[in-house]
Design a protein around this motif. Structure first.
Motif, PDB file in Angstrom:
ATOM      1  N   GLY A 106      -2.918 -58.391   4.742  1.00 30.98           N
ATOM      2  CA  GLY A 106      -2.062 -57.218   4.939  1.00 30.98           C
ATOM      3  C   GLY A 106      -1.063 -57.049   3.808  1.00 30.98           C
ATOM      4  O   GLY A 106      -0.855 -55.944   3.302  1.00 30.98           O
ATOM      5  N   LEU A 107      -0.446 -58.159   3.399  1.00 28.00           N
ATOM      6  CA  LEU A 107       0.509 -58.104   2.287  1.00 28.00           C
ATOM      7  C   LEU A 107      -0.187 -57.716   0.980  1.00 28.00           C
ATOM      8  O   LEU A 107       0.356 -56.935   0.190  1.00 28.00           O
ATOM      9  CB  LEU A 107       1.228 -59.444   2.136  1.00 28.00           C
ATOM     10  N   ALA A 108      -1.378 -58.251   0.762  1.00 24.75           N
ATOM     11  CA  ALA A 108      -2.135 -57.884  -0.445  1.00 24.75           C
ATOM     12  C   ALA A 108      -2.483 -56.397  -0.426  1.00 24.75           C
ATOM     13  O   ALA A 108      -2.407 -55.717  -1.457  1.00 24.75           O
ATOM     14  CB  ALA A 108      -3.390 -58.735  -0.560  1.00 24.75           C
ATOM     15  N   ALA A 109      -2.819 -55.875   0.745  1.00 22.22           N
ATOM     16  CA  ALA A 109      -3.127 -54.443   0.866  1.00 22.22           C
ATOM     17  C   ALA A 109      -1.894 -53.598   0.562  1.00 22.22           C
ATOM     18  O   ALA A 109      -1.994 -52.560  -0.107  1.00 22.22           O
ATOM     19  CB  ALA A 109      -3.650 -54.138   2.271  1.00 22.22           C
ATOM     20  N   VAL A 110      -0.732 -54.052   1.005  1.00 23.19           N
ATOM     21  CA  VAL A 110       0.516 -53.335   0.712  1.00 23.19           C
ATOM     22  C   VAL A 110       0.768 -53.303  -0.800  1.00 23.19           C
ATOM     23  O   VAL A 110       1.115 -52.260  -1.360  1.00 23.19           O
ATOM     24  CB  VAL A 110       1.714 -53.986   1.451  1.00 23.19           C
ATOM     25  N   VAL A 111       0.566 -54.430  -1.460  1.00 24.95           N
ATOM     26  CA  VAL A 111       0.773 -54.500  -2.913  1.00 24.95           C
ATOM     27  C   VAL A 111      -0.188 -53.549  -3.634  1.00 24.95           C
ATOM     28  O   VAL A 111       0.215 -52.791  -4.521  1.00 24.95           O
ATOM     29  CB  VAL A 111       0.617 -55.944  -3.426  1.00 24.95           C
ATOM     30  N   LEU A 112      -1.449 -53.586  -3.252  1.00 30.16           N
ATOM     31  CA  LEU A 112      -2.433 -52.705  -3.897  1.00 30.16           C
ATOM     32  C   LEU A 112      -2.099 -51.230  -3.675  1.00 30.16           C
ATOM     33  O   LEU A 112      -2.159 -50.428  -4.607  1.00 30.16           O
ATOM     34  CB  LEU A 112      -3.838 -53.017  -3.383  1.00 30.16           C
ATOM     35  N   TYR A 113      -1.732 -50.881  -2.442  1.00 33.03           N
ATOM     36  CA  TYR A 113      -1.386 -49.491  -2.161  1.00 33.03           C
ATOM     37  C   TYR A 113      -0.150 -49.071  -2.945  1.00 33.03           C
ATOM     38  O   TYR A 113      -0.077 -47.947  -3.449  1.00 33.03           O
ATOM     39  CB  TYR A 113      -1.156 -49.259  -0.665  1.00 33.03           C
TER      40      TYR A 113
END
Length: 126
Positions: A106-113
């Motif tokens: 989830g945190l990685a997805a936030v960074v990518l977004y």
């Protein structure tokens, strides 16, 4: 109701000046992110006092660092990287401290977004 509003407005004004002070320090020290702190100061002044909001929006500091973003959704590459890297440092703390792969994903997805948004939705200027 007014008894609650006045102390809350005072807290917003104090938070605005604290954010403003840290943002000014961030101009000199690259470790402290200027733009997000000035955005926070603007928000706090808006919630705390129309007079301080108007004063801040007329300042050279606001015009130099925030006006383009607020009015035209544009930032310099340096401003973008400052915001993104500071946010990455804040996201890295829970990422490192957790063992949950779901939270890490989830945190990685936030960074990518976040990177997608900053480089596709906010114009980069000189």
């Amino acid at each position: 109701m007014d008894i609650v509003k006045k102390p809350l407005r005072l807290l917003f004004i104090l938070a605005g000046f604290l954010s403003l002070g840290l943002g000014i320090i961030g101009i000199v020290l690259p470790v402290i992110p200027t733009t997000p702190l000035l955005l926070l100061a603007s928000y706090c002044f808006m919630r705390g006092s129309k007079k301080f909001e108007a004063w801040f929006k007329e300042s050279r500091l606001y015009k130099k660092h925030l006006e383009g973003f607020v009015k035209k959704r544009e930032m310099t590459l340096k401003q973008k990287l400052s915001v993104l890297l500071f946010a990455d440092c804040m996201i890295a703390i829970p990422f490192i401290m957790t063992d949950s792969w779901i939270l890490r994903a989830g945190l990685a997805a936030v960074v990518l977004y976040k990177y997608y948004y900053f480089f596709t939705k906010i114009k980069t200027i000189e």
